[in-house]
Design a protein around this motif. Structure first.
Motif, PDB file in Angstrom:
ATOM      1  N   PHE A  66      -1.348   6.325  10.253  1.00 47.82           N
ATOM      2  CA  PHE A  66      -2.539   5.758   9.441  1.00 47.82           C
ATOM      3  C   PHE A  66      -3.789   6.046   9.824  1.00 47.82           C
ATOM      4  CE2 PHE A  66      -0.130   1.780   7.851  1.00 47.82           C
ATOM      5  CZ  PHE A  66       1.268   2.141   8.414  1.00 47.82           C
ATOM      6  N   VAL A  67      -4.659   6.223   8.895  1.00 45.07           N
ATOM      7  CA  VAL A  67      -5.961   6.181   9.102  1.00 45.07           C
ATOM      8  C   VAL A  67      -6.640   4.777   9.346  1.00 45.07           C
ATOM      9  CG1 VAL A  67      -8.276   6.848   8.005  1.00 45.07           C
ATOM     10  CG2 VAL A  67      -6.118   8.128   7.384  1.00 45.07           C
ATOM     11  N   LEU A  68      -7.422   4.754  10.538  1.00 45.23           N
ATOM     12  CA  LEU A  68      -8.032   3.560  10.994  1.00 45.23           C
ATOM     13  C   LEU A  68      -9.493   3.634  10.314  1.00 45.23           C
ATOM     14  CD1 LEU A  68      -6.861   3.612  14.600  1.00 45.23           C
ATOM     15  CD2 LEU A  68      -6.059   2.425  12.864  1.00 45.23           C
ATOM     16  N   ARG A 110       0.631  -1.022   0.216  1.00 45.87           N
ATOM     17  CA  ARG A 110       0.073   0.030   0.026  1.00 45.87           C
ATOM     18  C   ARG A 110       0.822   1.239  -0.109  1.00 45.87           C
ATOM     19  NH1 ARG A 110      -3.103  -3.607  -1.032  1.00 45.87           N
ATOM     20  NH2 ARG A 110      -5.026  -4.340  -0.174  1.00 45.87           N
ATOM     21  N   VAL A 111       0.341   2.356  -0.372  1.00 43.21           N
ATOM     22  CA  VAL A 111       1.014   3.454  -0.476  1.00 43.21           C
ATOM     23  C   VAL A 111       0.690   4.329   0.512  1.00 43.21           C
ATOM     24  CG1 VAL A 111       1.590   5.459  -2.067  1.00 43.21           C
ATOM     25  CG2 VAL A 111       0.877   3.520  -2.999  1.00 43.21           C
ATOM     26  N   TYR A 112       1.769   4.971   1.301  1.00 42.64           N
ATOM     27  CA  TYR A 112       1.645   5.926   2.470  1.00 42.64           C
ATOM     28  C   TYR A 112       2.247   7.041   2.234  1.00 42.64           C
ATOM     29  CZ  TYR A 112      -1.792   3.164   4.771  1.00 42.64           C
ATOM     30  OH  TYR A 112      -3.099   2.308   5.166  1.00 42.64           O
ATOM     31  N   TRP A 154      -7.588   6.840  -2.577  1.00 47.78           N
ATOM     32  CA  TRP A 154      -8.286   5.525  -2.393  1.00 47.78           C
ATOM     33  C   TRP A 154      -9.349   6.006  -2.897  1.00 47.78           C
ATOM     34  CZ3 TRP A 154     -12.660   4.961   0.892  1.00 47.78           C
ATOM     35  CH2 TRP A 154     -12.964   6.198   1.601  1.00 47.78           C
ATOM     36  N   ARG A 155     -10.276   4.633  -2.955  1.00 48.33           N
ATOM     37  CA  ARG A 155     -11.517   4.553  -3.699  1.00 48.33           C
ATOM     38  C   ARG A 155     -12.409   3.327  -2.962  1.00 48.33           C
ATOM     39  NH1 ARG A 155     -15.823   5.929  -5.147  1.00 48.33           N
ATOM     40  NH2 ARG A 155     -17.161   5.073  -7.069  1.00 48.33           N
ATOM     41  N   ARG A 156     -13.568   4.330  -2.641  1.00 48.65           N
ATOM     42  CA  ARG A 156     -14.569   3.327  -1.895  1.00 48.65           C
ATOM     43  C   ARG A 156     -14.859   2.077  -2.457  1.00 48.65           C
ATOM     44  NH1 ARG A 156     -19.054   4.786   1.413  1.00 48.65           N
ATOM     45  NH2 ARG A 156     -18.881   7.090   1.091  1.00 48.65           N
ATOM     46  N   GLY A 157     -14.606   0.944  -1.877  1.00 53.38           N
ATOM     47  CA  GLY A 157     -15.293  -0.271  -2.379  1.00 53.38           C
ATOM     48  C   GLY A 157     -14.174  -1.079  -3.095  1.00 53.38           C
ATOM     49  N   VAL A 158     -12.874  -0.119  -3.073  1.00 53.64           N
ATOM     50  CA  VAL A 158     -11.682  -0.779  -3.871  1.00 53.64           C
ATOM     51  C   VAL A 158     -10.669  -1.087  -3.117  1.00 53.64           C
ATOM     52  CG1 VAL A 158     -10.115  -0.412  -5.926  1.00 53.64           C
ATOM     53  CG2 VAL A 158     -12.534   0.264  -6.145  1.00 53.64           C
ATOM     54  N   SER A 159     -10.002  -2.179  -3.278  1.00 53.53           N
ATOM     55  CA  SER A 159      -8.584  -2.583  -2.575  1.00 53.53           C
ATOM     56  C   SER A 159      -7.682  -2.023  -3.355  1.00 53.53           C
ATOM     57  CB  SER A 159      -8.438  -4.016  -2.318  1.00 53.53           C
ATOM     58  OG  SER A 159      -8.493  -4.447  -0.751  1.00 53.53           O
ATOM     59  N   MET A 160      -6.762  -1.123  -2.810  1.00 59.55           N
ATOM     60  CA  MET A 160      -5.637  -0.482  -3.598  1.00 59.55           C
ATOM     61  C   MET A 160      -4.623  -1.818  -3.670  1.00 59.55           C
ATOM     62  SD  MET A 160      -7.297   2.332  -4.361  1.00 59.55           S
ATOM     63  CE  MET A 160      -6.318   3.407  -5.124  1.00 59.55           C
TER      64      MET A 160
HETATM   65  C1  LIG Z   1       0.346   8.879  -2.504  1.00 57.61           C
HETATM   66  C2  LIG Z   1      -0.596   8.385  -1.391  1.00 57.61           C
HETATM   67  C3  LIG Z   1      -0.505   8.578   0.066  1.00 57.61           C
HETATM   68  C4  LIG Z   1      -1.152   8.197   0.982  1.00 57.61           C
HETATM   69  N1  LIG Z   1      -0.754   8.389   2.360  1.00 57.61           N
HETATM   70  C5  LIG Z   1      -1.503   7.846   3.185  1.00 57.61           C
HETATM   71  C6  LIG Z   1      -1.350   8.148   4.658  1.00 57.61           C
HETATM   72  O1  LIG Z   1      -0.268   8.734   5.024  1.00 57.61           O
HETATM   73  N2  LIG Z   1      -2.134   7.480   5.556  1.00 57.61           N
HETATM   74  C7  LIG Z   1      -3.111   6.796   5.104  1.00 57.61           C
HETATM   75  O2  LIG Z   1      -3.903   6.412   6.176  1.00 57.61           O
HETATM   76  N3  LIG Z   1      -3.493   6.687   4.015  1.00 57.61           N
HETATM   77  C8  LIG Z   1      -2.767   7.011   2.952  1.00 57.61           C
HETATM   78  N4  LIG Z   1      -3.067   6.876   1.609  1.00 57.61           N
HETATM   79  C9  LIG Z   1      -4.211   6.074   1.365  1.00 57.61           C
HETATM   80  C10 LIG Z   1      -4.034   4.471   1.619  1.00 57.61           C
HETATM   81  O3  LIG Z   1      -3.070   4.006   0.749  1.00 57.61           O
HETATM   82  C11 LIG Z   1      -5.376   3.752   1.221  1.00 57.61           C
HETATM   83  O4  LIG Z   1      -6.471   4.098   2.374  1.00 57.61           O
HETATM   84  C12 LIG Z   1      -5.396   2.415   1.317  1.00 57.61           C
HETATM   85  O5  LIG Z   1      -6.476   2.020   0.644  1.00 57.61           O
HETATM   86  C13 LIG Z   1      -5.359   1.556   2.749  1.00 57.61           C
HETATM   87  O6  LIG Z   1      -5.140   0.374   2.614  1.00 57.61           O
HETATM   88  P1  LIG Z   1      -6.061  -0.777   3.059  1.00 57.61           P
HETATM   89  O7  LIG Z   1      -5.140  -1.958   2.981  1.00 57.61           O
HETATM   90  O8  LIG Z   1      -6.255  -0.298   4.412  1.00 57.61           O
HETATM   91  O9  LIG Z   1      -7.366  -0.894   2.559  1.00 57.61           O
HETATM   92  P2  LIG Z   1      -7.502  -1.450   1.101  1.00 57.61           P
HETATM   93  O10 LIG Z   1      -7.465  -2.891   0.969  1.00 57.61           O
HETATM   94  O11 LIG Z   1      -6.830  -0.788  -0.098  1.00 57.61           O
HETATM   95  O12 LIG Z   1      -9.242  -1.304   0.820  1.00 57.61           O
HETATM   96  C14 LIG Z   1     -10.254  -2.127   1.515  1.00 57.61           C
HETATM   97  C15 LIG Z   1     -11.384  -1.482   1.709  1.00 57.61           C
HETATM   98  O13 LIG Z   1     -11.180  -0.330   2.677  1.00 57.61           O
HETATM   99  C16 LIG Z   1     -11.652   0.794   2.011  1.00 57.61           C
HETATM  100  N5  LIG Z   1     -10.861   2.089   2.292  1.00 57.61           N
HETATM  101  C17 LIG Z   1      -9.519   2.196   2.128  1.00 57.61           C
HETATM  102  N6  LIG Z   1      -9.082   3.362   2.715  1.00 57.61           N
HETATM  103  C18 LIG Z   1     -10.176   3.880   3.380  1.00 57.61           C
HETATM  104  C19 LIG Z   1     -10.215   4.959   3.925  1.00 57.61           C
HETATM  105  N7  LIG Z   1      -9.324   5.779   4.238  1.00 57.61           N
HETATM  106  N8  LIG Z   1     -11.358   5.380   4.906  1.00 57.61           N
HETATM  107  C20 LIG Z   1     -12.482   4.373   4.364  1.00 57.61           C
HETATM  108  N9  LIG Z   1     -12.329   3.215   3.772  1.00 57.61           N
HETATM  109  C21 LIG Z   1     -11.208   2.890   3.300  1.00 57.61           C
HETATM  110  C22 LIG Z   1     -11.677   0.668   0.589  1.00 57.61           C
HETATM  111  O14 LIG Z   1     -12.765   1.277  -0.169  1.00 57.61           O
HETATM  112  C23 LIG Z   1     -11.888  -0.858   0.307  1.00 57.61           C
HETATM  113  O15 LIG Z   1     -13.368  -1.087   0.430  1.00 57.61           O
HETATM  114  C24 LIG Z   1      -2.261   7.335   0.495  1.00 57.61           C
HETATM  115  C25 LIG Z   1      -2.427   7.040  -0.754  1.00 57.61           C
HETATM  116  C26 LIG Z   1      -1.572   7.469  -1.710  1.00 57.61           C
HETATM  117  C27 LIG Z   1      -1.890   6.994  -3.207  1.00 57.61           C
END
Ligand SMILES: Cc1cc2nc3c(=O)[nH]c(=O)nc-3n(C[C@H](O)[C@H](O)[C@H](O)COP(=O)(O)OP(=O)(O)OC[C@H]3O[C@@H](n4cnc5c(N)ncnc54)[C@H](O)[C@@H]3O)c2cc1C
Length: 307
Positions: free
Chosen positions: A104-106, A84-86, A299-305
């Motif tokens: 991290f956003v929870l 994942r990207v942070y 990030w996109r609602r409903g999509v695993s990045m």
């Molecule tokens: C350049 C860049 C920088 C970023 N920096 C940060 C950062 O510093 N801190 C941070 O927390 N995130 C950051 N993000 C966003 C983070 O990469 C995404 O939120 C990511 O999808 C989290 O991965 P996950 O494995 O938790 O969820 P995923 O497996 O990607 O998604 C699973 C489910 O969770 C949902 N979901 C994902 N993120 C959120 C959210 N924030 N709120 C509600 N639902 C969500 C999706 O829609 C999906 O349904 C950044 C993204 C980019 C591209």
């Protein structure tokens, strides 16, 4: 072995700090982070984080260098890791004592959580992940904030952009003027962040409203257009990425603009549908010049990045 441009470092959780209901700060350390860094400010520097599979261990990528991604892709099913990207929230210390802070956003609601948020929620000292990021002295990229000659900035984002925007505000010159809009889940997520006195920071807690319902009108009103209409779901690219040098939709970056908003640089990141809606109004209604903007779907609602 990391490559000349990329640091691929196994890092260890040193501490965790719950900042608010939806933010947790994780401090990472480890001697493999010694060469991690950039020569100037971090601004919105992005990094990739590689999480161990549930109940499993991280692969040894020390010999992979630039091939780290192929090595990960070839791992057997049960050993596959999520990437994942942070954003870099802060870097403290030097050399082998370097510490990387990531906020991290929870998002832990059933059906809307993912491996990164789950890992962060459970993280404890001595847990490991792999950081892929820039090497000091090398040109790795990953910084988009580029206001050029514009002397006023508008930075807008949701909770996932709060770490990047906070870092930008900590790094830019004291006399930069502008307005920052930060939409967060609830009022208790308003953080104490440092910003130049000439920048007005508006926190926009949703407190039950939908994603973008606070951010979109606030930004459009500030920039001079009030009517807005959300883009349909099937027109949203989860990987939306439009800057002055790159267009995920392959727009002509040199196309003449309608004149836009002179002297203002606009940086927007967050949920892709929200960012797409803002982009459409800024480009179509306000005719903003492509050299003045960065629109990034974090990030996109409903999509695993996929990282
Ligand atoms: C350049 C860049 C920088 C970023 N920096 C940060 C950062 O510093 N801190 C941070 O927390 N995130 C950051 N993000 C966003 C983070 O990469 C995404 O939120 C990511 O999808 C989290 O991965 P996950 O494995 O938790 O969820 P995923 O497996 O990607 O998604 C699973 C489910 O969770 C949902 N979901 C994902 N993120 C959120 C959210 N924030 N709120 C509600 N639902 C969500 C999706 O829609 C999906 O349904 C950044 C993204 C980019 C591209």
């Amino acid at each position: 072995m990391s490559s000349p441009e990329t640091v691929v470092a196994t890092a260890t959780v040193v501490s965790t700090e719950v900042l608010s209901p939806h933010f947790i700060r994780i401090e990472l350390g480890g001697e493999e982070l010694a060469d991690f860094g950039v020569d100037g400010p971090y601004l919105d520097q992005r990094i990739k984080l590689i999480f161990p599979p549930p109940g499993g261990t991280l692969p040894d990528l020390r010999a992979a260098g630039d091939n780290w991604y192929s090595v990960l892709a070839e791992l057997p099913e049960g050993e596959q890791c999520h990437i994942r990207v942070y954003s870099v929230r802060e870097v403290r210390g030097e050399g082998r004592d370097k510490r990387l802070l990531v906020d991290f956003v929870l998002h832990l609601e059933p059906g809307a959580t993912g491996p990164a948020a789950s890992w962060a929620a459970a993280a404890k000292p001595a847990d490991n992940l792999i950081v892929v990021g820039p090497r000091i002295g090398a040109d790795w990229g990953g910084i988009e904030y580029a206001p050029g000659a514009d002397d006023r900035v508008v930075l807008a984002g949701d909770e996932t952009a709060v770490p990047a925007i906070s870092r930008i505000l900590g790094d830019i010159a004291d006399d930069v003027r502008g307005h920052v809009f930060l939409e967060v889940p609830v009022s208790a997520d308003i953080l104490d962040i440092a910003a130049p006195a000439s920048i007005l920071v508006s926190w926009l807690p949703r407190d039950g409203a939908g994603h973008g319902e606070r951010l979109i009108p606030a930004v459009l009103d500030h920039l001079g257009t009030q009517q807005h209409q959300s883009v349909p779901d099937d027109e949203v690219d989860p990987d939306l990425w439009e800057t002055s040098t790159y267009s995920s939709s392959e727009d002509d970056l040199d196309a003449p603009s309608a004149g836009g908003i002179p002297g203002v640089y606009v940086w927007i990141a967050g949920e892709s549908k929200v960012v797409t809606t803002l982009r459409r109004h800024l480009v179509n209604d306000l005719g903003i010049d492509r050299s003045q903007v960065a629109f990034m779907g974090y990030w996109r609602r409903g999509v695993s990045m996929r990282g």
